[in-house]
Design an enzyme around this catalytic site. Structure first.
Site, PDB file in Angstrom:
ATOM      1  N   TYR A 104      -0.257  -0.112 -22.815  1.00 26.79           N
ATOM      2  CA  TYR A 104       0.026  -1.285 -21.974  1.00 26.79           C
ATOM      3  C   TYR A 104       1.520  -1.462 -21.792  1.00 26.79           C
ATOM      4  O   TYR A 104       2.272  -1.368 -22.761  1.00 26.79           O
ATOM      5  CB  TYR A 104      -0.561  -2.555 -22.611  1.00 26.79           C
ATOM      6  CG  TYR A 104      -1.675  -3.119 -21.748  1.00 26.79           C
ATOM      7  CD1 TYR A 104      -1.367  -3.692 -20.517  1.00 26.79           C
ATOM      8  CD2 TYR A 104      -3.000  -3.036 -22.144  1.00 26.79           C
ATOM      9  CE1 TYR A 104      -2.377  -4.171 -19.691  1.00 26.79           C
ATOM     10  CE2 TYR A 104      -4.007  -3.512 -21.330  1.00 26.79           C
ATOM     11  CZ  TYR A 104      -3.694  -4.078 -20.094  1.00 26.79           C
ATOM     12  OH  TYR A 104      -4.684  -4.538 -19.279  1.00 26.79           O
ATOM     13  N   GLU A 152       3.135  -3.997 -19.274  1.00 23.60           N
ATOM     14  CA  GLU A 152       3.461  -4.995 -18.245  1.00 23.60           C
ATOM     15  C   GLU A 152       4.967  -5.205 -18.159  1.00 23.60           C
ATOM     16  O   GLU A 152       5.654  -5.298 -19.180  1.00 23.60           O
ATOM     17  CB  GLU A 152       2.770  -6.321 -18.571  1.00 23.60           C
ATOM     18  CG  GLU A 152       1.295  -6.287 -18.237  1.00 23.60           C
ATOM     19  CD  GLU A 152       0.582  -7.584 -18.557  1.00 23.60           C
ATOM     20  OE1 GLU A 152       1.243  -8.531 -19.035  1.00 23.60           O
ATOM     21  OE2 GLU A 152      -0.633  -7.646 -18.342  1.00 23.60           O
ATOM     22  N   ASP A 163       4.501   2.328   6.985  1.00 22.72           N
ATOM     23  CA  ASP A 163       3.486   2.814   6.049  1.00 22.72           C
ATOM     24  C   ASP A 163       3.286   4.297   6.364  1.00 22.72           C
ATOM     25  O   ASP A 163       2.612   4.661   7.324  1.00 22.72           O
ATOM     26  CB  ASP A 163       2.185   2.028   6.249  1.00 22.72           C
ATOM     27  CG  ASP A 163       1.047   2.550   5.387  1.00 22.72           C
ATOM     28  OD1 ASP A 163       1.202   3.612   4.751  1.00 22.72           O
ATOM     29  OD2 ASP A 163      -0.010   1.894   5.354  1.00 22.72           O
ATOM     30  N   THR A 191       0.964   6.019   0.066  1.00 16.70           N
ATOM     31  CA  THR A 191       0.096   6.463  -1.018  1.00 16.70           C
ATOM     32  C   THR A 191       0.756   7.696  -1.635  1.00 16.70           C
ATOM     33  O   THR A 191       1.657   8.288  -1.041  1.00 16.70           O
ATOM     34  CB  THR A 191      -1.283   6.878  -0.480  1.00 16.70           C
ATOM     35  OG1 THR A 191      -1.086   7.762   0.624  1.00 16.70           O
ATOM     36  CG2 THR A 191      -2.096   5.680  -0.025  1.00 16.70           C
ATOM     37  N   LYS A 199      -2.067  11.784  -0.865  1.00 10.99           N
ATOM     38  CA  LYS A 199      -2.443  12.506   0.354  1.00 10.99           C
ATOM     39  C   LYS A 199      -1.548  13.746   0.456  1.00 10.99           C
ATOM     40  O   LYS A 199      -1.641  14.628  -0.391  1.00 10.99           O
ATOM     41  CB  LYS A 199      -2.313  11.580   1.562  1.00 10.99           C
ATOM     42  CG  LYS A 199      -3.210  10.323   1.523  1.00 10.99           C
ATOM     43  CD  LYS A 199      -3.118   9.608   2.836  1.00 10.99           C
ATOM     44  CE  LYS A 199      -3.643   8.230   2.991  1.00 10.99           C
ATOM     45  NZ  LYS A 199      -4.454   7.517   2.121  1.00 10.99           N
ATOM     46  N   ARG A 213      -3.909   9.494  -7.487  1.00 11.94           N
ATOM     47  CA  ARG A 213      -4.151   8.338  -6.632  1.00 11.94           C
ATOM     48  C   ARG A 213      -3.182   7.230  -7.045  1.00 11.94           C
ATOM     49  O   ARG A 213      -3.117   6.855  -8.225  1.00 11.94           O
ATOM     50  CB  ARG A 213      -5.604   7.875  -6.759  1.00 11.94           C
ATOM     51  CG  ARG A 213      -6.598   8.967  -6.432  1.00 11.94           C
ATOM     52  CD  ARG A 213      -7.949   8.446  -6.097  1.00 11.94           C
ATOM     53  NE  ARG A 213      -8.007   8.027  -4.727  1.00 11.94           N
ATOM     54  CZ  ARG A 213      -8.199   8.857  -3.688  1.00 11.94           C
ATOM     55  NH1 ARG A 213      -8.357  10.144  -3.875  1.00 11.94           N
ATOM     56  NH2 ARG A 213      -8.223   8.393  -2.464  1.00 11.94           N
TER      57      ARG A 213
END
Ligand SMILES: Cc1ncc(COP(=O)(O)O)c(C=O)c1O
Length: 414
Positions: free
Chosen positions: A51, A53, A197, A223, A226, A232
């Site tokens: 974790y 954050e 984008d 992204t 791709k 991902r």
């Protein structure tokens, strides 16, 4: 995989089957690719256990001496590759990255102009079905009916009337160059922030096969899975002056702990993308798409805009008396996987549209070149003439598998 097979044979078997599928079919969905062994190793690493954050040196949990290094490296590589002052590599994917831009630059409400979904824009560019069209006031620019090209003058007129605060450029199924400089003028006149984008074309912007959005735009989103061939994920790139607002929108605005395994894999993909081989790969992706377009045109297919400048082609299946869905299903039966897609001004519904979208990123990663694209155009034509003929489609599937067997699929070891 041995361990997985022992613990969960059902999932192991499904993964093995999917690996066989990815190896033996012609994967032509323009947004898909093959990630390298190195990217997959980082994605499957123990970094998923942690974790974190917050951001490097500003965390809410202890034990970050290695994670900070991972994220800082990913940020530095993203900044260098995209010539950006600031990079946020935490968005879980492309849609959350765009959502963070809305939240960071507009807050809860505001006026947005984006490309119509039906014209090739993405859901997050203001479509009614997405958060963007639900919570924000949206107008859409579109394309010329006859050429299929973006109507920049129409977009300018719309912006003058509507005065958007945020303008989205970029697309999911537009086969031509996007003029970021023209959009910058439109945005300047309207007093809007401009976002590019580049999820689909990020690699082409790096390699110079498509003009780079900077310095014309305020923010780039993309992204990472791709053309970029990463895991991902998503990224936001911007000038330093917008960094704090966008970082705060990602965390704590929208997300909790970053996916550190994905961050590491993004760093690896960015390193891979910074070498000359990657630029060469992107040149080949574009060249293959042109060869595919040429091969399809020679076989009587009608292409939206008459061809392509990037990594994809959009076929108007209606010109062959077919629907996009019917052709996509038949192609899949023949070992060629694309996707049915709306075409501009499509009279047909989204679940059975008139178009079919095919792209070259994954096949180019396997090493295929122009001669294979021409061969594939021939196979697509055979499929279009064989709908409902199971025997003919099964034969084409054998030909597709034979073609695939000559080109290794990175990351897949059967
Ligand atoms: C232009 C564009 N933006 C954003 C996205 C969203 O990405 P994701 O599916 O990772 O949320 C996509 C996905 O296809 C896209 O094409």
């Amino acid at each position: 995989m041995d361990q997985l097979r022992t613990t969960d044979p059902e999932i192991a078997e499904l993964i093995a089957k999917e690996a066989r599928r990815q190896k033996s079919v012609l994967r032509m969905i323009p947004s898909e690719n093959y990630a390298s062994d190195a990217v997959l190793a980082a994605t499957g690493s123990i970094l998923a256990n942690k974790y974190s954050e917050g951001y490097p040196s500003r965390r809410y949990y202890q034990g970050q001496e290695n994670i900070d290094g991972v994220e800082s490296l990913a940020q530095a590589r993203a900044r260098a590759l995209f010539k950006a002052e600031h990079a946020n590599v935490q968005p879980y994917s492309g849609s959350p990255a765009n959502m963070a831009v809305y939240l960071g630059l507009l807050g809860k409400t505001g006026r947005v102009m984006g490309m119509d979904l039906a014209a090739g824009g993405h859901l997050t560019h203001g479509a009614k079905a997405s958060f963007s069209g639900t919570y924000y006031e949206v107008v859409h620019y579109g394309l010329f009916r006859d050429s299929g090209l973006i109507d920049y003058q129409g977009a300018r007129r719309l912006a003058r009337e509507f005065k958007p605060q945020l303008i989205f450029t970029g697309a999911s199924s537009y086969p031509r160059v996007i003029d970021f400089a023209a959009f910058a003028e439109i945005a300047r006149e309207a007093g809007a922030h401009l976002v590019a984008d580049i999820s689909h074309i990020s690699g082409l912007c790096i390699s110079g096969d498509h003009p780079h959005p900077f310095p014309h735009v305020d923010v780039i989103t993309t992204t990472t899975h791709k053309l970029l061939r990463g895991p991902r994920g998503g990224m936001i790139l911007c000038r330093e002056e917008l960094a704090a607002r966008l970082d705060k929108a990602v965390f704590p605005g929208l997300q909790g702990g970053p996916h550190n395994h994905a961050t590491a894999a993004i760093a690896v993909a960015l390193k891979e993308a910074s070498g000359p081989e990657y630029a060469q790969y992107c040149h080949q992706v574009a060249s293959n798409a042109r060869a595919l377009a040429q091969g399809l045109l020679e076989r009587g297919f009608s292409l939206i805009t008459g061809g392509t400048d990037n990594h994809l082609v959009l076929i108007d299946c209606g010109a062959k008396g077919l629907t996009g869905k019917a052709l996509a299903v038949a192609l899949e039966q023949a070992g060629i996987v694309g996707n049915a897609n709306k075409i501009p001004f499509d009279p047909r519904p989204a679940n059975d549209p008139s178009g079919l979208r095919l792209g070259t990123p994954a096949l180019t990663t396997r090493g295929m070149k122009e001669p294979e694209m021409d061969l594939i155009a021939g196979l697509v034509a055979q499929v279009a003439a064989s709908l409902g003929n199971a025997q003919a489609l099964a034969h084409i599937k054998e030909l597709a598998a034979e073609l695939c067997s000559g080109f290794p699929a990175p990351g897949i070891h059967l």
